[in-house]
Write a protein that holds these residues in place. Structure first.
Motif, PDB file in Angstrom:
ATOM      1  N   ALA A 326     -18.119 -10.736  -1.923  1.00 32.54           N
ATOM      2  CA  ALA A 326     -16.764 -10.605  -2.465  1.00 32.54           C
ATOM      3  C   ALA A 326     -16.416  -9.132  -2.590  1.00 32.54           C
ATOM      4  CB  ALA A 326     -16.662 -11.285  -3.821  1.00 32.54           C
ATOM      5  N   TYR A 327     -15.135  -8.816  -2.454  1.00 31.31           N
ATOM      6  CA  TYR A 327     -14.724  -7.422  -2.609  1.00 31.31           C
ATOM      7  C   TYR A 327     -13.243  -7.354  -2.967  1.00 31.31           C
ATOM      8  CZ  TYR A 327     -13.103  -8.099   2.242  1.00 31.31           C
ATOM      9  OH  TYR A 327     -12.501  -8.570   3.385  1.00 31.31           O
ATOM     10  N   ARG A 328     -12.870  -6.250  -3.577  1.00 25.78           N
ATOM     11  CA  ARG A 328     -11.480  -5.972  -3.937  1.00 25.78           C
ATOM     12  C   ARG A 328     -10.832  -5.210  -2.786  1.00 25.78           C
ATOM     13  NH1 ARG A 328      -8.284  -4.378  -8.452  1.00 25.78           N
ATOM     14  NH2 ARG A 328      -9.932  -4.917  -9.913  1.00 25.78           N
ATOM     15  N   LEU A 329      -9.697  -5.705  -2.348  1.00 17.91           N
ATOM     16  CA  LEU A 329      -8.970  -5.063  -1.257  1.00 17.91           C
ATOM     17  C   LEU A 329      -7.608  -4.624  -1.772  1.00 17.91           C
ATOM     18  CD1 LEU A 329      -9.147  -4.402   1.760  1.00 17.91           C
ATOM     19  CD2 LEU A 329      -8.168  -6.646   2.242  1.00 17.91           C
ATOM     20  N   ASP A 330      -7.399  -3.307  -1.871  1.00 18.43           N
ATOM     21  CA  ASP A 330      -6.131  -2.780  -2.355  1.00 18.43           C
ATOM     22  C   ASP A 330      -5.116  -2.718  -1.221  1.00 18.43           C
ATOM     23  OD1 ASP A 330      -6.812  -2.144  -5.106  1.00 18.43           O
ATOM     24  OD2 ASP A 330      -8.166  -0.646  -4.257  1.00 18.43           O
ATOM     25  N   PRO A 331      -3.826  -2.838  -1.530  1.00 15.84           N
ATOM     26  CA  PRO A 331      -2.802  -2.663  -0.497  1.00 15.84           C
ATOM     27  C   PRO A 331      -2.901  -1.273   0.119  1.00 15.84           C
ATOM     28  CG  PRO A 331      -1.855  -3.596  -2.503  1.00 15.84           C
ATOM     29  CD  PRO A 331      -3.241  -3.173  -2.837  1.00 15.84           C
ATOM     30  N   ALA A 332      -2.668  -1.195   1.410  1.00 18.94           N
ATOM     31  CA  ALA A 332      -2.790   0.096   2.091  1.00 18.94           C
ATOM     32  C   ALA A 332      -1.841   1.131   1.514  1.00 18.94           C
ATOM     33  CB  ALA A 332      -2.529  -0.092   3.586  1.00 18.94           C
ATOM     34  N   ALA A 333      -0.646   0.716   1.072  1.00 15.37           N
ATOM     35  CA  ALA A 333       0.318   1.667   0.528  1.00 15.37           C
ATOM     36  C   ALA A 333      -0.200   2.365  -0.721  1.00 15.37           C
ATOM     37  CB  ALA A 333       1.639   0.968   0.225  1.00 15.37           C
ATOM     38  N   ALA A 334      -1.119   1.730  -1.435  1.00 14.83           N
ATOM     39  CA  ALA A 334      -1.661   2.318  -2.661  1.00 14.83           C
ATOM     40  C   ALA A 334      -2.831   3.251  -2.404  1.00 14.83           C
ATOM     41  CB  ALA A 334      -2.110   1.203  -3.609  1.00 14.83           C
ATOM     42  N   VAL A 335      -3.372   3.242  -1.193  1.00 17.84           N
ATOM     43  CA  VAL A 335      -4.630   3.938  -0.921  1.00 17.84           C
ATOM     44  C   VAL A 335      -4.548   5.447  -1.149  1.00 17.84           C
ATOM     45  CG1 VAL A 335      -6.205   4.571   0.962  1.00 17.84           C
ATOM     46  CG2 VAL A 335      -5.679   2.167   0.498  1.00 17.84           C
ATOM     47  N   PRO A 336      -3.534   6.175  -0.641  1.00 15.59           N
ATOM     48  CA  PRO A 336      -3.546   7.630  -0.884  1.00 15.59           C
ATOM     49  C   PRO A 336      -3.625   8.006  -2.361  1.00 15.59           C
ATOM     50  CG  PRO A 336      -1.964   7.086   0.829  1.00 15.59           C
ATOM     51  CD  PRO A 336      -2.425   5.774   0.251  1.00 15.59           C
ATOM     52  N   ALA A 337      -2.833   7.331  -3.203  1.00 10.54           N
ATOM     53  CA  ALA A 337      -2.858   7.658  -4.627  1.00 10.54           C
ATOM     54  C   ALA A 337      -4.180   7.294  -5.264  1.00 10.54           C
ATOM     55  CB  ALA A 337      -1.708   6.942  -5.337  1.00 10.54           C
ATOM     56  N   LEU A 338      -4.706   6.116  -4.933  1.00  6.14           N
ATOM     57  CA  LEU A 338      -5.970   5.672  -5.520  1.00  6.14           C
ATOM     58  C   LEU A 338      -7.130   6.556  -5.101  1.00  6.14           C
ATOM     59  CD1 LEU A 338      -5.664   1.807  -5.012  1.00  6.14           C
ATOM     60  CD2 LEU A 338      -5.671   3.002  -7.194  1.00  6.14           C
TER      61      LEU A 338
END
Length: 660
Positions: A326-338
């Protein structure tokens, strides 16, 4: 296995996208659980964002625990780092400050069963390499900066092999929250059939060859690569050669080196017979964002390409990572900030967690693993269960957090049944804390000696005894009868401070006692009946040094009792050994009192009059709070100088209550 999904961000207006990203950042700060991918449809939470435990492929086939179960050491020099890293036994090695490695570019060999972790965000290894030889297993490398072994003029790394981390045929390795920059060859080289690897939340900067995987004709390596930031790098971001499974998700590639090279400037490359899956990554200004050999497979979904050129290959079926973990997948649009905010060394990660019983069989074994003179908080995480054993935290081991991990403090109980017949208060205590700066949370401490069933001269049976300074108990319970909780100090004229908040204390005779300055706030104190109609016991027995204006403060709490009305004392003055300089100071204020409290609630002890002690009340309420001639009341003016802050401040302005 089910997972949490969210709708795609495409189609959202700029304001909604920003709100979504801000919400994700907030969730990350709070350590919220759950995951999201590019599909639609709700389902339950699957995995936390990050913990002190590895995820991805490093969590499989027995998992990766590093030096868990071994001693904790702190190193500040190359010789100590090299000695502990190469040792046969497990170690948790904390790197404090920058360690310059000599000769320039030299290896620090890391043997199996090691955790190497930077203290706060200050741990650095300068112009040296961490090297894992063939056969090395179970290694965690976290929260470090490894930098500056670059040889001027050798941009292609042809004359040196000064990597940040290099491993050959290693297995179960977690590389997490590090910063790699400006090294002599590769930043990270994972070579020759190394297996069960996770590389997460790292920064790769200012370099040519960032991150290579392979150098083998076999197809064995399983690797997870997530939430990494590649910036100011040219190639190998990463290059994956003959990997059985390479799972890349939520990585951020930006500000790529632009030197006009049409082939060897690229992002991700699936080479040989690699099966690669890329999910929800973000590529900004990257040449050849992702590419695959004709013999390899590459599946890409959900990524964002911005100002990119060149190859974006995708063919074959590769594999489904959810078949493995299992893993957490963040939206790509959020990736730079995260990723820009949370990759690289983090202050909140630089601590060490020792798990009981997963890594250490007993709480005492975990305490023993903490180094003497410890200066950085070590958390001992105790799993739910009943631990029938005594625990002693000696004065030489400060800065410990004892943390129950259950849903409720009653889930995790440390209990024993020794009465004072065997060693007095010190010998009877289930848990004894002599160190400074110890915090306990979400735990129950108990002494279940049955005073009614056994005929002994001494019926003291302590659940807890403290002598250290700056001790905090939050959401804890103390269970016993006589002398349940003793808060003391090393000697009469030494002031130790204890803060108890949101807790529960029960007992019958003198069950909160000692000479430490002690604040009990927002807690429940239960006065247990001993079956008497007239005298069931005494809540406090303070022995405050006469030179200390602050003894016990019970505030904003509730005292409850199953004893008959008018049968319980608030306290009596304890003069240990007849010491005249021990003059009890107790203030009970803004607290609800039960009918069990006597109209004259203070009483004499061992020939010492309660009237010579410093006993007062202020603004108490409830059926047991009626003011009588034998109940001194503090004035408003004095009450303003007897607050929680006043009791705890000391010369160092200690203020644990201010964290709430």
């Amino acid at each position: 296995m089910t997972h949490l999904h969210s709708k795609r961000l495409s189609g959202l207006g700029p304001g909604r996208v920003l709100a979504t990203v801000v919400g994700l950042l907030a969730a990350l700060v709070l350590g919220a659980s759950g995951e999201a991918d590019a599909s639609a449809g709700p389902s339950p939470v699957a995995a936390p964002r990050w913990t002190d435990q590895p995820h991805g492929f490093a969590s499989l086939a027995g998992g990766t625990t590093g030096g868990a179960g071994g001693r904790v050491v702190t190193v500040t020099d190359q010789a100590s780092l090299a000695r502990y890293a190469a040792a046969e036994e497990p170690y948790v090695i904390r790197v404090s400050g920058a360690i310059a490695v000599e000769p320039f570019g030299s290896d620090i060999v890391v043997a199996s069963n090691k955790t190497i972790i930077g203290v706060g965000d200050t741990g650095e290894i300068v112009h040296g390499e961490l090297h894992l030889n063939p056969g090395t297993s179970n290694v965690i490398i976290r929260n470090l900066t490894i930098r500056d072994s670059y040889v001027e003029g050798d941009w292609d790394g042809k004359t040196t092999d000064f990597d940040a981390i290099q491993m050959d045929t290693a297995d179960h390795v977690w590389i997490d929250h590090n910063r790699f920059t400006h090294m002599g060859d590769g930043l990270l080289d994972i070579r020759k059939d190394s297996r069960y690897i996770t590389v997460s939340y790292n920064q790769f900067t200012n370099h040519n060859k960032a991150f290579g995987i392979g150098w083998t004709t076999n197809v064995l390596t399983e690797i997870t690569i997530d939430h990494n930031w590649f910036t100011g790098t040219k190639q190998r971001n990463p290059s994956a050669d003959n990997c059985a499974y390479a799972h890349l998700y939520n990585n951020y590639l930006a500000a790529q080196v632009a030197d006009g090279d049409p082939t060897w400037t690229y992002g991700n490359w699936s080479r040989g017979r690699t099966r690669m899956v890329i999910e929800n990554s973000y590529y900004d200004g990257v040449q050849h964002p992702y590419q695959a050999d004709a013999t390899a497979e590459l599946v890409q979904r959900g990524s964002i390409l911005k100002h990119t050129t060149g190859r974006t290959d995708a063919w074959g079926t590769a594999f489904d990572p959810r078949d493995f973990y299992a893993y957490r997948l963040d939206p790509a649009a959020a990736v730079p900030a995260l990723v820009t905010r949370f990759s690289g060394p983090q202050k909140q990660i630089g601590g060490v967690t020792l798990r009981v019983p997963a890594d250490y069989a007993t709480v005492q074994a975990a305490v023993d693993a903490v180094p003497d003179g410890n200066t950085v908080p070590v958390t001992i995480a105790v799993a739910p269960g009943t631990y029938r054993a005594k625990v002693f935290i000696p004065a030489s081991k400060p800065n410990i957090v004892l943390q129950g991990t259950g849903q409720d403090r009653s889930d995790t109980v440390i209990v024993y049944d020794t009465p004072a017949e065997y060693g007095g208060s010190t010998g009877s205590a289930t848990v004894r804390i002599a160190a400074n700066d110890v915090t306990a949370r979400n735990l129950t401490f108990s002494n279940d000696f049955d005073e009614a069933a056994v005929e002994l001269n001494g019926e003291q049976a302590l659940a807890m005894k403290t002598t250290g300074d700056r001790i905090v108990f939050e959401d804890t319970a103390f269970l016993g009868n006589q002398d349940t909780l003793m808060t003391d100090s090393p000697k009469l004229t030494t002031v130790s401070r204890v803060y108890v908040r949101d807790s529960y204390i029960e007992g019958d005779v003198d069950f909160v006692y000692g000479r430490a300055t002690t604040v009990i706030e927002r807690s429940v104190i239960k006065a247990l009946s001993r079956g008497s109609a007239t005298n069931n016991g005494y809540i406090t027995a303070a022995s405050t040094w006469t030179g200390n204006p602050y003894g016990f403060l019970i505030t904003d709490s509730r005292i409850v009792s199953d004893a008959p009305a008018g049968s319980f004392h608030l306290g009596r003055p304890w003069h240990p050994g007849g010491e005249p300089e021990a003059v009890a100071q107790v203030l009970i204020r803004d607290t609800k009192l039960p009918a069990a409290i006597k109209a004259s609630p203070w009483t004499d002890m061992s020939g010492f009059s309660w009237r010579d002690a410093r006993f007062t009340e202020y603004r108490n309420y409830g059926p047991g709070a009626e003011v009588t001639a034998d109940r001194p009341q503090m004035s408003d003016a004095d009450a303003r100088a007897h607050t929680v802050a006043d009791y705890l401040r000391g010369s160092d302005d200690w203020a644990p209550h201010a964290r709430h």
